[in-house]
Enzyme design. Sequence first.
Site, PDB file in Angstrom:
ATOM      1  N   GLN A   1     -10.106   5.353  -3.067  1.00 22.22           N
ATOM      2  CA  GLN A   1      -9.983   6.395  -2.047  1.00 22.22           C
ATOM      3  C   GLN A   1      -9.612   7.741  -2.678  1.00 22.22           C
ATOM      4  O   GLN A   1      -8.923   8.566  -2.082  1.00 22.22           O
ATOM      5  CB  GLN A   1      -8.938   5.996  -0.996  1.00 22.22           C
ATOM      6  CG  GLN A   1      -9.371   4.861  -0.097  1.00 22.22           C
ATOM      7  CD  GLN A   1     -10.528   5.242   0.821  1.00 22.22           C
ATOM      8  OE1 GLN A   1     -10.786   6.412   1.069  1.00 22.22           O
ATOM      9  NE2 GLN A   1     -11.242   4.239   1.315  1.00 22.22           N
ATOM     10  N   SER A   2     -10.120   7.987  -3.865  1.00 26.18           N
ATOM     11  CA  SER A   2      -9.774   9.201  -4.620  1.00 26.18           C
ATOM     12  C   SER A   2     -10.199  10.478  -3.901  1.00 26.18           C
ATOM     13  O   SER A   2     -11.369  10.669  -3.577  1.00 26.18           O
ATOM     14  CB  SER A   2     -10.448   9.143  -5.996  1.00 26.18           C
ATOM     15  OG  SER A   2     -10.377  10.393  -6.635  1.00 26.18           O
ATOM     16  N   ASN A   3      -9.232  11.373  -3.672  1.00 22.12           N
ATOM     17  CA  ASN A   3      -9.544  12.708  -3.159  1.00 22.12           C
ATOM     18  C   ASN A   3     -10.344  13.498  -4.192  1.00 22.12           C
ATOM     19  O   ASN A   3     -11.259  14.249  -3.851  1.00 22.12           O
ATOM     20  CB  ASN A   3      -8.263  13.470  -2.826  1.00 22.12           C
ATOM     21  CG  ASN A   3      -7.601  12.974  -1.559  1.00 22.12           C
ATOM     22  OD1 ASN A   3      -8.262  12.584  -0.607  1.00 22.12           O
ATOM     23  ND2 ASN A   3      -6.276  12.970  -1.544  1.00 22.12           N
TER      24      ASN A   3
END
Length: 311
Positions: free
Chosen positions: A86-88
């Site tokens: 879920q990396s920004n």
Amino acid sequence: MKSDDQQEIIIKSLNQISTIDLASLPTPLDEARRLADKIGLSKLFIKRDDLTGLAGGGNKARKLEYDFAEIIKGGYDVVITAGGIQSNHARMTAAAARKLGLDVKLVLGGADFDIPKGNLLLDVLFNAEIRYLVDDDANSSLEKEMQKWADELLNDGRKPFVIPIGGSTALGALGYVKAMQELAAQIESNNVQIIVGVGSCGTFAGTILGAKIFMPEAKVIGVSVSRTVDAIKNRTIELIRECSDLINYKINAEDCSIECYDDYHFEYGIITETGRQAVELAANLEGILLDPIYTGKVMAGLIDLAAKKVI
């Protein structure tokens, strides 16, 4: 040399380094009166870097303005980066690449999904090609896979550019040196405490260095979302040293005060109970949306440090 003269020299050096417009700046500085009263602070302000604008906002836009200037100048045709599932950073890198007409590849630590959600859904929407490292999100493994992919692309006649995990390079950290210049113009006094989330350390390093230059009375306090304090200190010192060299600012990075707490997470990507409570509190009292992976944990840290009178 007077501090004002030194600032002017540093600003000139900063302005000579190429950037490309990706973020909507300056971001607002909102006073959170009801939340401050609830947690026992006389004043609390939130620097709204969730409103940087690129693909939903976030702090990475400031860093990517530097990275993508280098990418465009160098004639690269494909960008590779990595992060958690879920990396920004991965989401914003994919958006920036598409905005600038570039191909994008992502290496994500975690399993593939039948139905993508959250940032992963946006990665898919931006048509990023994704490789998953199932049950293995260690930084070293992600970096090895990025380099392997870059080598494959080179053999195919492409020109890939690899952005490290979190965009945490000395060049990218300059985005938060400039952010402190921006913040200094928004507040009446720089005798403040700045609470910042710490993951891959680039934002933390830039904030510390920028505060030292533009807000010398400010104290920067980090709240970790993934790493131990020792790992954070080592990487932050390294980035401060490299970042200061880029703008010809003489500083002994080892003498920088690096205060950080790693008590508010237990596993990257997993929400904590105190983080969940902080998300709900910010939403109910200020109408501000925090996220469970990063800012929720940082707010939980701020609340606890206020209760302990650390801030």
